[in-house]
Write a protein that holds these residues in place. Sequence first.
Motif, mmCIF file in Angstrom:
data_model
loop_
_atom_site.group_PDB
_atom_site.id
_atom_site.type_symbol
_atom_site.label_atom_id
_atom_site.label_comp_id
_atom_site.label_asym_id
_atom_site.label_seq_id
_atom_site.Cartn_x
_atom_site.Cartn_y
_atom_site.Cartn_z
ATOM 1 N N LEU A 151 0.818 -1.210 0.000
ATOM 2 C CA LEU A 151 0.000 0.000 0.000
ATOM 3 C C LEU A 151 0.851 1.260 0.000
ATOM 4 C CD1 LEU A 151 -2.896 1.096 0.010
ATOM 5 C CD2 LEU A 151 -2.735 1.186 2.498
ATOM 6 N N ASP A 152 1.970 1.262 0.731
ATOM 7 C CA ASP A 152 2.799 2.473 0.745
ATOM 8 C C ASP A 152 3.403 2.751 -0.627
ATOM 9 O OD1 ASP A 152 4.390 0.247 1.050
ATOM 10 O OD2 ASP A 152 5.757 1.176 2.479
ATOM 11 N N ALA A 153 3.713 1.705 -1.416
ATOM 12 C CA ALA A 153 4.198 1.907 -2.788
ATOM 13 C C ALA A 153 3.071 2.445 -3.675
ATOM 14 C CB ALA A 153 4.751 0.612 -3.361
ATOM 15 N N TYR A 154 1.863 1.944 -3.474
ATOM 16 C CA TYR A 154 0.715 2.440 -4.234
ATOM 17 C C TYR A 154 0.442 3.907 -3.907
ATOM 18 C CZ TYR A 154 -4.036 2.867 -6.031
ATOM 19 O OH TYR A 154 -5.151 3.287 -6.705
ATOM 20 N N ILE A 155 0.558 4.267 -2.636
ATOM 21 C CA ILE A 155 0.348 5.658 -2.231
ATOM 22 C C ILE A 155 1.440 6.550 -2.817
ATOM 23 C CG2 ILE A 155 0.357 7.206 -0.224
ATOM 24 C CD1 ILE A 155 -1.107 4.929 1.288
ATOM 25 N N ALA A 156 2.677 6.069 -2.857
ATOM 26 C CA ALA A 156 3.760 6.836 -3.477
ATOM 27 C C ALA A 156 3.487 7.035 -4.968
ATOM 28 C CB ALA A 156 5.094 6.131 -3.269
ATOM 29 N N LYS A 157 2.931 6.022 -5.608
ATOM 30 C CA LYS A 157 2.564 6.134 -7.028
ATOM 31 C C LYS A 157 1.482 7.197 -7.211
ATOM 32 C CE LYS A 157 0.238 3.488 -10.535
ATOM 33 N NZ LYS A 157 -0.580 2.344 -10.761
ATOM 34 N N LEU A 158 0.491 7.210 -6.325
ATOM 35 C CA LEU A 158 -0.557 8.228 -6.401
ATOM 36 C C LEU A 158 0.016 9.620 -6.188
ATOM 37 C CD1 LEU A 158 -3.439 6.531 -4.368
ATOM 38 C CD2 LEU A 158 -3.323 6.852 -6.843
#
Length: 188
Positions: free
Chosen positions: A132-139
């Motif tokens: 999730l933290d990688a997905y949030i960084a992508k966002l």
Amino acid sequence: MKNSLLSVLLCGLMLFSLSAYAQSDAPAPVEYSERVPAEGAGSSALYRRALDWTENRFAYGPKSGQKADATAGTLRLTGTSKVKPVDKKAREQAITILFDFTFRASDNGYEYSVGSFQAIPDPEQPSQTMPLDAYIAKLRAEKTNDQTHNDRRVTAQATSIASEAAMSFRSYMNSQPAEGNVGLAGEN
């Protein structure tokens, strides 16, 4: 005197805003964990109660990967939920997320946690997950994030899911079934 006071206030404001900005760049991982003392309850009774919650009251389905070990007093399962980032036109787009619930009982109490969040960014490929933290960084890196604030939106929604699951579990564990008679005793 006015100029020096004004410059000190301006420098302080700049330092405060820089530290606040720096804090928003590195969000903490989304999780909830707690250690609960429960003297005299016994690890097997706590384990059975937690197992009952995971089997009958766990509201984040479909659940998967349930592993229960009665001798060790441990439980683990993966729950499913949704977060809803928005596009440029403020239309919600549901993204499935997975998270782990873990439990460990001891004679002195129990520990539990809700964490290890994973996002499934492409619904066509549900087996491909990312932390999730990688997905949030992508966002956060998207051009439209200044308008949508999807990084903060998804973080808040996932944090809410972790809190809700933890509160549901803790509430259930705190509500011990009543023993004995309730009301007036019957006459023989």
